[in-house]
Scaffold this motif. Sequence first.
Motif, PDB file in Angstrom:
ATOM      1  N   GLU A  77       0.842  -1.193   0.000  1.00  0.00           N
ATOM      2  CA  GLU A  77       0.000   0.000   0.000  1.00  0.00           C
ATOM      3  C   GLU A  77       0.880   1.247   0.000  1.00  0.00           C
ATOM      4  O   GLU A  77       2.029   1.211   0.454  1.00  0.00           O
ATOM      5  CB  GLU A  77      -0.896   0.022   1.248  1.00  0.00           C
ATOM      6  N   ASP A  78       0.345   2.355  -0.460  1.00  0.00           N
ATOM      7  CA  ASP A  78       1.087   3.613  -0.508  1.00  0.00           C
ATOM      8  C   ASP A  78       1.513   4.110   0.870  1.00  0.00           C
ATOM      9  O   ASP A  78       2.509   4.810   0.997  1.00  0.00           O
ATOM     10  CB  ASP A  78       0.252   4.705  -1.194  1.00  0.00           C
ATOM     11  N   ASP A  79       0.742   3.762   1.905  1.00  0.00           N
ATOM     12  CA  ASP A  79       1.050   4.243   3.256  1.00  0.00           C
ATOM     13  C   ASP A  79       2.096   3.394   3.967  1.00  0.00           C
ATOM     14  O   ASP A  79       2.361   3.595   5.147  1.00  0.00           O
ATOM     15  CB  ASP A  79      -0.222   4.325   4.092  1.00  0.00           C
ATOM     16  N   GLY A  80       2.681   2.425   3.269  1.00  0.00           N
ATOM     17  CA  GLY A  80       3.702   1.579   3.876  1.00  0.00           C
ATOM     18  C   GLY A  80       3.165   0.293   4.456  1.00  0.00           C
ATOM     19  O   GLY A  80       3.932  -0.554   4.908  1.00  0.00           O
ATOM     20  N   GLY A  81       1.851   0.128   4.441  1.00  0.00           N
ATOM     21  CA  GLY A  81       1.253  -1.113   4.905  1.00  0.00           C
ATOM     22  C   GLY A  81       1.035  -2.057   3.734  1.00  0.00           C
ATOM     23  O   GLY A  81       1.659  -1.928   2.675  1.00  0.00           O
ATOM     24  N   TRP A  82       0.123  -2.999   3.922  1.00  0.00           N
ATOM     25  CA  TRP A  82      -0.142  -4.010   2.902  1.00  0.00           C
ATOM     26  C   TRP A  82      -1.639  -4.243   2.795  1.00  0.00           C
ATOM     27  O   TRP A  82      -2.404  -3.900   3.674  1.00  0.00           O
ATOM     28  CB  TRP A  82       0.537  -5.336   3.277  1.00  0.00           C
ATOM     29  N   ARG A  83      -2.049  -4.825   1.694  1.00  0.00           N
ATOM     30  CA  ARG A  83      -3.431  -5.260   1.510  1.00  0.00           C
ATOM     31  C   ARG A  83      -3.379  -6.712   1.065  1.00  0.00           C
ATOM     32  O   ARG A  83      -2.575  -7.079   0.217  1.00  0.00           O
ATOM     33  CB  ARG A  83      -4.153  -4.409   0.467  1.00  0.00           C
TER      34      ARG A  83
END
Length: 128
Positions: A77-83
């Motif tokens: 994800e763009d925020d550094g997390g994942w989906r």
Amino acid sequence: MSLPWVRFDTSLPDHPKILALLEMKDGHRAAFVYCCALAYAGKHGTDGQITRPSLSRVNGRPADADRLVQVGLFDVEDDGGWRIHNWANRQELATVTEMKRAAQRIGGQKGNCVRHHGPDCGCWREQA
């Protein structure tokens, strides 16, 4: 909105992406993190999003997330997390869960109105 369940495919143990994980060093850890991520996302209604702070809540480390990205089970994800890859195609979205629960509430109100006040009352419409 949270779910009390998630769809867990019975072919998961022999899915090519899981088999690819199991060939990697510590891949069995990442496979377990994936299962925990499915449960976490369902419980918390995240629609498959796993934030960086929540990675430890699914028993994961950044290296595990990297492995899951490498085999295509997580998307970055763009925020550094994942989906979780394909979450919306395989699991119920939180908005759908909320709409079902709202319809069930209205149905319950209507049923109670009819049961206690008779079929012509209609007070359940005012509550909806």
